[in-house]
Design an enzyme around this catalytic site. Structure first.
Site, PDB file in Angstrom:
ATOM      1  N   GLN A  13       0.888  -1.094   0.007  1.00 59.52           N
ATOM      2  CA  GLN A  13      -0.098   0.033  -0.032  1.00 59.52           C
ATOM      3  C   GLN A  13       0.977   1.317  -0.149  1.00 59.52           C
ATOM      4  O   GLN A  13       1.967   1.172   0.624  1.00 59.52           O
ATOM      5  CB  GLN A  13      -0.735   0.049   1.285  1.00 59.52           C
ATOM      6  CG  GLN A  13      -1.663  -1.309   1.461  1.00 59.52           C
ATOM      7  CD  GLN A  13      -2.513  -1.202   2.706  1.00 59.52           C
ATOM      8  OE1 GLN A  13      -3.213  -0.138   2.845  1.00 59.52           O
ATOM      9  NE2 GLN A  13      -2.644  -2.096   3.600  1.00 59.52           N
TER      10      GLN A  13
ATOM     11  N   SER B 223       2.850  -0.928   4.070  1.00 57.45           N
ATOM     12  CA  SER B 223       2.801  -2.438   4.506  1.00 57.45           C
ATOM     13  C   SER B 223       3.321  -3.222   3.495  1.00 57.45           C
ATOM     14  O   SER B 223       2.968  -3.153   2.477  1.00 57.45           O
ATOM     15  CB  SER B 223       1.562  -2.864   5.107  1.00 57.45           C
ATOM     16  OG  SER B 223       0.909  -2.159   6.003  1.00 57.45           O
TER      17      SER B 223
ATOM     18  N   GLU C 112     -17.638  -4.473   0.347  1.00 57.20           N
ATOM     19  CA  GLU C 112     -16.909  -5.958   0.737  1.00 57.20           C
ATOM     20  C   GLU C 112     -15.605  -5.586   1.621  1.00 57.20           C
ATOM     21  O   GLU C 112     -15.321  -6.568   2.435  1.00 57.20           O
ATOM     22  CB  GLU C 112     -16.865  -6.671  -0.358  1.00 57.20           C
ATOM     23  CG  GLU C 112     -17.952  -7.422  -0.800  1.00 57.20           C
ATOM     24  CD  GLU C 112     -17.741  -8.471  -2.205  1.00 57.20           C
ATOM     25  OE1 GLU C 112     -18.495  -8.727  -2.823  1.00 57.20           O
ATOM     26  OE2 GLU C 112     -16.621  -9.096  -1.842  1.00 57.20           O
TER      27      GLU C 112
ATOM     28  N   SER D 248      -0.172   6.513   3.120  1.00 54.78           N
ATOM     29  CA  SER D 248       0.253   7.608   4.257  1.00 54.78           C
ATOM     30  C   SER D 248       1.463   8.160   3.405  1.00 54.78           C
ATOM     31  O   SER D 248       2.314   7.793   2.917  1.00 54.78           O
ATOM     32  CB  SER D 248       0.781   6.930   5.202  1.00 54.78           C
ATOM     33  OG  SER D 248      -0.506   6.588   6.012  1.00 54.78           O
TER      34      SER D 248
ATOM     35  N   ASN E  27      -8.462   3.990  14.902  1.00 58.95           N
ATOM     36  CA  ASN E  27      -9.605   3.986  15.371  1.00 58.95           C
ATOM     37  C   ASN E  27     -10.189   5.146  15.908  1.00 58.95           C
ATOM     38  O   ASN E  27     -11.323   5.235  16.078  1.00 58.95           O
ATOM     39  CB  ASN E  27      -9.462   2.840  16.588  1.00 58.95           C
ATOM     40  CG  ASN E  27      -9.253   1.506  16.288  1.00 58.95           C
ATOM     41  OD1 ASN E  27      -9.258   1.215  14.839  1.00 58.95           O
ATOM     42  ND2 ASN E  27      -9.619   0.665  17.000  1.00 58.95           N
ATOM     43  N   GLU E  28      -9.552   6.308  15.961  1.00 61.98           N
ATOM     44  CA  GLU E  28     -10.034   7.463  16.400  1.00 61.98           C
ATOM     45  C   GLU E  28     -10.574   8.083  15.073  1.00 61.98           C
ATOM     46  O   GLU E  28     -12.023   8.453  15.271  1.00 61.98           O
ATOM     47  CB  GLU E  28      -8.807   8.578  16.636  1.00 61.98           C
ATOM     48  CG  GLU E  28      -8.177   8.363  18.125  1.00 61.98           C
ATOM     49  CD  GLU E  28      -7.440   6.923  18.281  1.00 61.98           C
ATOM     50  OE1 GLU E  28      -6.900   6.648  17.318  1.00 61.98           O
ATOM     51  OE2 GLU E  28      -7.506   6.342  19.246  1.00 61.98           O
TER      52      GLU E  28
END
Lengths: 334, 395
Positions: B125, B160, B244, B128, B362-363
């Site tokens: 990926q 990653s 999905e 970022s 998660n924020e």
């Protein structure tokens, strides 16, 4: 696999929701807590007319059940509207008495029609059962089970105050008419305890959903620092976590409705109970001081969350049952 | 409402189980975050692909079996219950492919999907950047028009799998100076071995090179490797997060199998009298079952023609927090041995720690849940136009 409510089931929930919203349940709850059962009995009749208790009664006794999925839908709504009274105990009594033909024909048609309000105290030796018969003073019958004896309690002791004043606790008096005895009573009592745990889980989920709903609405309107407090991340994230807890309890509830396995019911019970309690803590904190008052109707749900979490199966008892049933390597075999 | 498995689904489960029993290596491969382990995992992907088990839900023409989400769930249960290796090709299969199915050309689908499914091409990926993390739309890496394609420049990070992968996909700014930062971005695939690309592996918390920085200096990308219309990259990238992808990034089967292993370890090492540990092991079982059933409900909604949208954020927060709690419980069961770093649980623990950070922290997910599912007011940016960022953060 189709793990979704069908259109009819969803509409049943919406219809009940509308009926209960129009009934103004907060006033009924406050009267019930004060010992005035009139408005509560009137509401009970309307809930029966909507077909809720018939869902727990087999067709042979004028019911349409047992239909666990529909029962879950209905009891979520009863929780959402904080309906008072032994709604769980009456349906669980239908499960208990339905297994005992000698007494079923006397009581089950009356439970289905809403004519009989029944309270229940199962064997205290069972880790899922407590010593009290909820709302015994409002019940037409208080059924007790000890060992393999099923009796009609001859009366009850004094009112024991609950953390939720709308839950009126009484110890049934010993003795009374022996309605049935033998191993079948023990077996039926186990099924009734499971049914009570399952319906309490549904009620808890409804209580939690309503607490979240009321708190979201409040934080959208309550202004501080010139902005709704619901725009602050600390507030949002707590509400998000509360939704998360409730939405992951819901599939366990309906999974338990489909399998009716005791371990699945225990899983639903502990998860919905904890989620509703999480919602109560969130609701209290985000309402601030006004939430800490009896006057605000929020209190009717706030005070219910924790007793429901512990009634008919404490979190510890439920977790132990979940693990006892877990056979490694088999839990998701076809 | 039912959770029943059809006769056909039972046959499918039995076939998957039989194949896995015959082929899953007895000795697990080395960590996929090492060069040796990466190669072993790539070989395993080829083995899966050869018998059409690598991408069961894809159409047959791309190496799949064309099965629905229910059968995908069944396959994943069997896969992890059999103790099969982690999926090194997951970026390509779970993140890039859904985008290609929705927005790629037929030519791109035919050219890219089969080698992605076989492990011949492993994808990294490239989202970022050093100054664009949660605020991804503020990214500054550029795509500049050139003859027959684009020239990429800039820096990507936390990429990653990039240390050992073949290609990467991500967003680049093709129209600088648009009024809104998420406009003018283009979705691009590029070769990590192309001239102008420098890959600098980054050691994660346990020292393994699980991700990398990418330095891009006029890297040529042909037009055929742009997905969708140039300038539409943000919309394209976001459009698959709620379908999905939200469902298939982490399968319930993985957690059902992990909870199962945890119960076995608990039975072997702890007494039922330790109720504190018992309750946490029970919570691992409850969480796996809840996640499984939650996913069954979503799969049923897809089958009924609905989409899940922002609810995929509930999914992501749940599994990422669950995964850490499960591994913490496992380490506690191991006691002093929990510190030893080369075991499965320990490696799983380190992996789990990244879960709440990647794929949208998660924020950010909780903001999405609060704003889109609960309808709370937006609050990340200053509400008052007179209140600037500089005003909020003095200095």
């Amino acid at each position: 696999m189709r793990f979704l409510l069908d259109a009819e089931q969803a509409e049943f929930g919406r219809t009940l929701d509308r009926m209960l919203a129009a009934a103004g349940t907060p006033g009924v709850v406050r009267a019930w807590a004060a010992g005035d059962h009139g408005p509560g009995r009137a509401l009970w009749s309307r809930i029966a007319e909507a077909g809720v208790f018939a869902l727990a009664v087999p067709e042979a006794y004028d019911g349409v059940g047992p239909l666990p999925v529909e029962l879950a839908v209905a009891y979520v709504e009863l929780g959402r509207h904080a309906v008072p009274g032994p709604v769980v105990e009456t349906a669980a009594a239908a499960t208990l008495l339905g297994e005992l033909p000698s007494v079923a024909k006397e009581w089950l048609p009356r439970i289905a029609s809403g004519e009989a309000v029944v309270s229940l105290r199962l064997d205290e030796a069972d880790a899922f059962c407590g010593p009290y018969a909820l709302d015994a003073d409002a019940a037409d019958a208080v059924i007790t089970v000890s060992g393999d004896e099923l009796r009609l309690a001859p009366g009850h002791g004094p009112l024991q105050a609950s953390a939720d004043p709308a839950r009126r606790l009484f110890r049934p008096l010993d003795g009374g008419e022996l309605l049935a005895s033998g191993p079948a009573v023990r077996e039926a009592a186990a099924q009734a305890a499971d049914r009570a745990a399952f319906l309490t889980a549904a009620q808890s989920l409804g209580v939690g959903l309503e607490l979240l709903h009321r708190t979201v609405e409040y934080t959208k309107q309550r202004m501080q620092f010139g902005t709704p407090i619901g725009s602050f991340q600390a507030v949002k994230h707590r509400l998000a976590d509360t939704l998360l807890a409730l939405e992951f309890a819901r599939p366990l509830l309906f999974g338990a409705a489909l399998s009716t396995a005791p371990a699945d019911i225990a899983a639903a019970k502990v998860t919905a109970g904890e989620a509703a309690y999480t919602a109560a803590r969130t609701a209290l904190q985000l309402h601030g001081a006004i939430g800490y008052t009896e006057e605000l109707d929020l209190s009717l749900w706030l005070r219910k969350a924790r007793p429901l979490r512990d009634a008919w199966g404490t979190p510890g008892a439920c977790r132990a049952r979940v693990l006892d049933a877990q056979v490694p390597g088999l839990q998701h075999a076809p | 409402m039912d959770l029943d498995e059809s006769a056909e689904e039972q046959v499918f489960r039995a076939q998957a189980r039989q194949w896995l029993r015959a082929h899953v290596p007895a000795e697990p491969p080395a960590s996929l975050e090492t060069e040796e382990g990466f190669a072993e995992h790539r070989a395993w992907e080829a083995r899966l692909y050869a018998d059409r088990w690598s991408v069961v839900s894809w159409p047959k023409e791309y190496g799949g079996r064309g099965v629905d989400l229910v059968k995908w769930l069944i396959f994943e249960e069997e896969y992890y219950a059999a103790g099969a290796p982690g999926r090194v090709s997951q970026n390509g299969i779970s993140l890039l492919a859904p985008t290609l199915f929705d927005h790629g050309s037929r030519e791109q689908q035919a050219r890219i999907l089969p080698p992605t499914a076989s492990g011949e091409v492993i994808w990294a990926q490239a989202w970022s950047e050093p100054e664009a993390g949660s605020d991804l739309a503020s990214l500054t890496s550029r795509a500049v028009r050139t003859d027959g394609g684009w020239l990429l420049s800039g820096q990507k990070t936390w990429s990653s799998r990039a240390a050992f992968a073949d290609r990467a996909f991500g967003l680049f700014r093709s129209e600088p100076g648009t009024p809104k930062p998420h406009h003018g971005l283009t979705y691009v695939m590029f070769d990590l071995h192309a001239p102008g690309v420098t890959v600098r592996p980054i050691a994660r918390l346990d020292g393994k090179p699980a991700f990398a920085e990418l330095f891009l200096d006029d890297v040529f990308v042909p037009d055929e490797d742009v997905i969708g219309e140039p300038g539409e990259g943000w919309r394209i990238a976001m459009s698959t997060t709620g379908n999905e992808r939200g469902l298939t990034l982490r399968s319930p089967g993985r957690f059902l199998a992990a909870a199962d292993r945890l119960v076995r370890r608990w039975r072997a090492t702890a007494g039922p009298s330790d109720t504190a540990l018992r309750d946490r092991v029970a919570d691992a079982v409850l969480g796996a079952r809840a996640y499984h059933l939650f996913t069954c409900a979503n799969a049923s909604r897809f089958a009924a023609g609905e989409s899940i949208g922002a609810e995929s954020s509930l999914n992501k927060v749940f599994w990422s927090e669950y995964d850490i709690a499960l591994h913490e419980t496992a380490l506690d069961l191991l006691g002093p041995e929990g510190e030893v770093s080369d075991g499965d649980w320990q490696e799983g623990y380190v992996f789990s720690l990244a879960g709440p950070i990647y794929a949208g922290t998660n924020e950010i997910q909780r903001d999405i849940i609060a704003e889109r599912l609960l309808g709370l007011p937006k609050g990340r940016l200053p509400q008052d136009p007179g209140l600037t960022r500089a005003g909020r953060i003095p200095g």
